[in-house]
Scaffold this motif. Structure first.
Motif, PDB file in Angstrom:
ATOM      1  N   VAL A  91     -30.172  18.122  72.279  1.00  0.00           N
ATOM      2  CA  VAL A  91     -30.213  19.046  73.411  1.00  0.00           C
ATOM      3  C   VAL A  91     -31.661  19.391  73.739  1.00  0.00           C
ATOM      4  N   PRO A 113     -34.620  16.256  75.463  1.00  0.00           N
ATOM      5  CA  PRO A 113     -34.873  15.972  76.893  1.00  0.00           C
ATOM      6  C   PRO A 113     -35.792  16.995  77.558  1.00  0.00           C
ATOM      7  N   ILE A 114     -35.758  18.259  77.097  1.00  0.00           N
ATOM      8  CA  ILE A 114     -36.628  19.284  77.681  1.00  0.00           C
ATOM      9  C   ILE A 114     -38.083  18.918  77.425  1.00  0.00           C
ATOM     10  N   GLU A 147     -39.136  15.790  79.426  1.00  0.00           N
ATOM     11  CA  GLU A 147     -39.431  16.066  80.822  1.00  0.00           C
ATOM     12  C   GLU A 147     -40.804  16.711  80.972  1.00  0.00           C
ATOM     13  N   VAL A 187     -38.680  10.926  74.664  1.00  0.00           N
ATOM     14  CA  VAL A 187     -38.670  11.386  73.279  1.00  0.00           C
ATOM     15  C   VAL A 187     -37.431  10.747  72.647  1.00  0.00           C
ATOM     16  N   ALA A 240     -30.016  25.177  78.737  1.00  0.00           N
ATOM     17  CA  ALA A 240     -29.240  24.168  78.003  1.00  0.00           C
ATOM     18  C   ALA A 240     -29.123  24.551  76.533  1.00  0.00           C
TER      19      ALA A 240
END
Lengths: 180, 345, 508
Positions: free
Chosen positions: B52, B55-56, B59, B65, B285
């Motif tokens: 989870v 992806p943060i 971005e 990653v 998220a």
């Protein structure tokens, strides 16, 4: 070790060389089995941690190793009782045959590539060299009939370059694997 | 940690961090994918929260990653790989911080402690004591009584002595006159919870996140949460806190996050601090994920994260010493188990 | 029932959009490629794609992941048939008959049959998933440590039987060696490191993938290269799309393998590989052409491919209804669903029932997709057989190296591959089968942990191993299997059987 012409032995009459090879393997399995039995028996039974004695880590490996020893013994006995005229001679002939030599050449090439080149050179370079060397050695030197060097060279070079580039790109870019 | 941090602690259950790193250090612009090594199997609790969070970061950094699972030896194998990797900022790991800090004590890895890592925490997980739906125990008091009288007959399913569940049952026993129990190890927190749901084992003390769906589905009955606050999962009654029965219980939430080995260039740390403070702290998220699965959304980094993590590290190191499993004394990583404090620093 | 059909229709219609069809196409194709590359597994592919599909809408993301999953399980058969190297562990059983068929010049037939069998296997599983998922999920919960121990032991016994044609003793030796390999590393029950000889990397044990890539892949390269001249493979006049009657002739094998695969999928902790082996073994025991198994039996190939593909929908049953992963890839799928806010578990059927039918619809679409791709890709793939071995094997070895490296990205795994390649080659030369060795590595942990866990649960009392209902059934089957493998007993039972039947027909 089978010879080149008869890769599949007939089922009812075992080859003499195989019978002798079985004896050697059988003895090795007995040694291996006994060694693991000993290691399992002396393995820490974690009494300090007051575990249930039947859950000691050595239990299953010990049983398996005992079974391996048993199988090794049966294999050895079977081999001793099977007549194998000229078995030892055939076996040593198989080990020193051209087939064994070619297999050894593959092993040596693979070892040089995997242990030596990968990790020291960039992956694409190591791969290119390996593919090139592999094709040249097996087409122009270890083949019967040998191919002329000039007819193999373009293929070997081309394939080496293509393999090196395609595999490196696909795995690094598409599958995001950081190659060594 | 070279940046000065200004910390504002918001009141309430969630810790809200408004860390503003001094933006003097240069910004890090990675030019290739980053490997984020999860030293546990794909699909486990560490893996989930990492997937989870990744992806943060991806971005914000503008590169992929890649989450790589390297399971084995309670996470020691993958952690060793990260420590061996070049310190260029392209290899990170994700784990429960208590694991990384105590590998030296459990003897799984030599000479490594909490200060080998830049710590970025995302969620805190709490253990929940659960029994099968048709269990003879209907509240924690009964279970506690049974532990004290029947001891070794009670089977407790966990993911191993060093797992969150293993530490939790050891802590419970320690807080209640050292009762006996029969711990059964499964291949992870999920399988341990399933084993209890199917009635094979009698109790589990794994993390809430690993039991949520089984509790909501009525397969598991949650008796208590190892926290001083009740735990609310949507669709079921709030789970009462353990302090209802054992008021002086030592409690330490298990923090999970992403760790970068010390020795990477300063700009890597500065950039990550910035991203963690700005993006992860405000991430819906991660917050939704945490709330759905009974975890606490608690992002933090740097000195603050280290301070938050220390109680669970001390708890884990000292309880392994008490159980006689410690290969190296906790004092070797600067923990004094007499006073339950840090000695060095 | 009507509700179910309506929701299934809704599920199918839901994905009849250009975007969905495009996603189905690329994800399935990518799955086939990942599956066909030795070393890259379905689990790894799915895990990789989770990150890449993060931004997609939840239904599209799950669509891509599921298509990749079933594509990869199917794709492994390509390499297994063409090169005798299983692309994923799921297709290890496919090599036994698939490659001999290719050597007989029937590579096209083999790949065609593999495609139809995979499709039919998936369909059997899909029907089970659509109709009785919640019911079957309860069965998954009935499998505890005691049952797993017997299942693992059953697998070991079967692996000996599988190779009974050559030399059962060598089959058992290979199996025991595999089981012993699985003992290396840290065991879960007490976190104790066994047989690591102070090498830290061995603490995690020997991974199945590099060992398998070595024992099948590198050993096969050595086996091919040692021969003086290459056997030319004639591939003319062999049809790719199987005749209907060829497929229909094996309808019972297909149905049985499909059911076995589905069941294996439901049982948590065992996956596609075991599904393929179990249905292969069952097919061999009942087949009229048992003597052909291992030498190019179409029935053997069908059993293996049907068995491994049926696991995919089977594994989704406990995954969706209990959040209990039925296979390694399903574990990653659960994580992906969580990330996208879908919560599989006991409440899924009440809170989100249409999702189950969306999964069914996805599986239907992916089956159609890999069937189309499979049949169209067969002809071009067959050119691989025309490449001189000197050139092909160099590239295949590079793939073996990268494949064993890719999963965990550790060079140690490449060394494991090398070791198993060389040892595997020597063993193969002495006619030891590789299948039990690999099956041993898969089953070793199950056998060891569940035996000792069961004993820990009862404080050393073995009674539940014998008295729990499912346990009792499995150990009775094991005893019967062993008894039947003793020739005099076997003859006696057969006599009894034929006499009874003779009696009955006389009466009628």
């Amino acid at each position: 070790m089978t010879t080149d012409e008869t890769p599949i032995p007939s089922e009812d009459s075992p080859q003499p060389a195989m019978v002798r090879a079985d004896l050697l393997t059988g003895l090795m399995l007995i040694v291996l089995g006994l060694a693991i039995v000993y290691a399992s028996w002396t393995m820490d039974r974690l009494e300090v941690r007051r575990i249930q004695p039947l859950t000691a880590p050595g239990l299953v490996p010990g049983i398996l190793a005992a079974a391996l020893t048993l199988c090794g013994t049966i294999l050895s006995f079977r081999s001793i009782r099977t007549p194998a005229p000229g078995g030892w001679r055939d076996l040593s002939a198989a080990v020193t045959s051209g087939a064994a030599g070619r297999a050894l050449a593959v092993v040596v090439l693979a070892l040089i590539y995997t242990l030596g080149l990968v990790g020291t050179l960039p992956f694409w370079a190591a791969t290119g060299i390996f593919v090139f060397a592999f094709i040249m050695i097996f087409e122009c030197w270890l083949a019967t009939p040998r191919r002329p060097v000039m007819s193999s060279l373009p293929w070997a070079l081309g394939l080496a370059v293509v393999t090196a580039i395609v595999i490196t790109l696909v795995f690094e870019r598409a599958f995001l694997v950081r190659l060594p | 940690m070279k940046q000065s941090l200004r910390l504002v602690l918001a009141s309430g259950t969630a810790l809200l961090t408004l860390g503003t790193s001094m933006a003097f250090a240069q910004e890090w612009k990675p030019d290739r994918p980053i490997n984020l090594i999860v030293p546990w199997g794909a699909g486990g609790s560490t893996d989930q929260v990492t997937r989870v969070t990744a992806p943060i970061l991806a971005e914000a950094l503008g590169v992929d990653v890649v989450v790589v699972n390297q399971p084995g030896a309670s996470g020691a194998i993958g952690t060793q790989e990260v420590l061996n990797a070049p310190r260029d900022g392209y290899t990170w790991t994700a784990n429960a911080i208590a694991n990384n800090a105590t590998y030296h004590v459990s003897g799984l890895l030599a000479d490594t402690d909490i200060d080998d890592w830049h710590i970025y925490l995302s969620v805190a997980n709490v253990p929940v004591v659960s029994v099968p739906a048709d269990s003879e125990f209907t509240d924690f008091g009964q279970l506690l009584e049974a532990f004290k009288t029947r001891g070794n007959e009670i089977t407790v399913a966990t993911a191993g002595v060093t797992s969150s569940g293993g530490t939790a049952i050891a802590a419970l026993s320690g807080a209640a006159d050292g009762f006996d129990y029969n711990m059964i190890t499964y291949d992870g927190g999920g399988p341990a919870a399933i084993a209890v749901a199917s009635g094979e084992a009698m109790v589990t003390t794994q993390l809430a996140v690993e039991q949520t769906e089984l509790i909501r589905g009525g397969r598991l009955k949650a008796l208590a949460v190892l926290s001083d606050q009740p735990l609310t999962l949507d669709g079921v009654d709030p789970i009462p806190p353990i302090t209802n029965w054992i008021p002086d219980m030592e409690l330490a939430p298990d923090y999970f996050g992403i760790f970068v080995p010390v020795g990477v260039p300063d700009e890597v740390v500065a950039t990550l601090d910035k991203i963690w403070g700005e993006k992860v702290t405000t991430s819906d998220a991660v917050k939704t994920y945490a709330e759905t699965f009974g975890a606490v959304f608690a992002p933090s980094f740097g000195a603050e994260a280290r301070a938050l993590a220390m109680p669970v590290v001390i708890l884990e190191a000292c309880s392994s010493l008490e159980r006689g499993e410690a290969v190296n004394d906790p004092s070797t990583i600067g923990i004094d188990c007499e006073t339950r404090t840090e000695t060095a620093q | 029932m009507i509700d179910g059909l309506l929701m299934l229709g809704g599920g199918l219609a839901h994905f009849m959009t250009p975007l969905s069809l495009f996603n189905i196409a690329w994800a399935t194709l990518l799955g086939i490629v990942i599956g066909a590359l030795p070393g890259l597994t379905a689990t790894m592919g799915v895990a990789l794609l989770v990150t890449l599909t993060y931004k997609m809408a939840p239904d599209q993301a799950i669509l891509c992941l599921m298509c990749l999953y079933s594509g990869a399980i199917y794709g492994g058969s390509r390499t297994a048939i063409l090169l005798s190297i299983p692309g994923t562990p799921a297709s290890a059983a496919t090599t036994l008959d698939g490659h001999p068929l290719a050597l007989q010049g029937k590579a096209g037939t083999a790949m065609g049959l593999a495609t139809t069998s995979s499709a039919l296997g998936t369909m059997v599983g899909i029907i089970a998933l659509a109709l009785i998922a919640p019911l079957l999920a309860e069965a998954a919960l009935k499998f505890g440590s005691y049952e797993f121990f017997w299942l693992a032991l059953f697998g070991v016994i079967i692996s000996g039987q599988l190779t009974a044609i050559d030399d059962p003793l060598k089959g058992y030796i290979a199996g025991i060696l595999g089981l012993l390999v699985a003992m290396v590393g840290m065991e879960t029950l007490h976190a104790y490191q066994r047989f690591t000889f102070g090498i830290p990397a061995l603490g995690g044990g020997v991974d199945l993938i590099p060992a398998m890539v070595g024992a099948f892949g590198f050993a096969e390269i050595l086996g091919v290269m040692k021969r003086k001249a290459q056997a030319r493979i004639v591939t003319s006049g062999d049809r790719v799309i199987p005749r209907f009657r060829d497929v229909f002739a094996y309808k019972w094998t297909t149905l049985r393998s499909g059911l076995i695969g589905t069941f294996v999928g439901i049982v948590p902790g065992v996956g596609e590989d075991v599904g393929a082996w179990a249905s292969y073994a069952a097919a061999k025991r009942t087949s009229k052409e048992a003597h052909l198994f291992g030498k190019g039996s179409q029935e053997g190939l069908i059993a293996a491919e049907t068995g491994n593909s049926a696991v995919v929908p089977g594994a989704m049953i406990p995954t969706l209804t209990l959040a209990l992963p039925g296979s390694a890839s399903a574990a990653v799928l659960i994580a992906a669903m969580y990330i996208h806010g879908i919560r599989p578990g006991p409440l899924l059927m009440t809170e989100n029932p249409e999702f189950l039918y969306q999964i069914v619809a996805i599986l239907v679409f992916s089956t159609i997709a890999f069937t189309i791709f499979g049949l169209f890709l067969t002809k071009p793939l067959m050119t691989v057989l025309q490449v001189p071995r000197e050139r092909l094997m160099a590239v295949v070895y590079v793939l073996c190296v990268v494949g064993s490296f890719a999963i965990t990205q550790r060079l140690f795994d490449v060394y494991v591959m090398l070791f198993f390649g060389i040892v595997g080659f020597l063993l193969r030369e002495m006619k030891y089968p590789m299948a039990p060795l690999v099956l041993g590595i898969i089953l070793g942990d199950l056998l060891d942990l569940n035996l000792r866990r069961g004993l820990a649960l009862t404080n050393g009392d073995p009674t539940p191993f014998f008295t729990r209902p499912i346990s009792a059934v499995i150990w009775l089957i094991i005893v019967l299997t062993i008894l039947m493998s003793i020739p005099p007993v076997n003859r006696f039972v057969r006599d009894l059987f034929t006499r009874n039947r003779g009696h009955a027909s006389a009466k009628g």
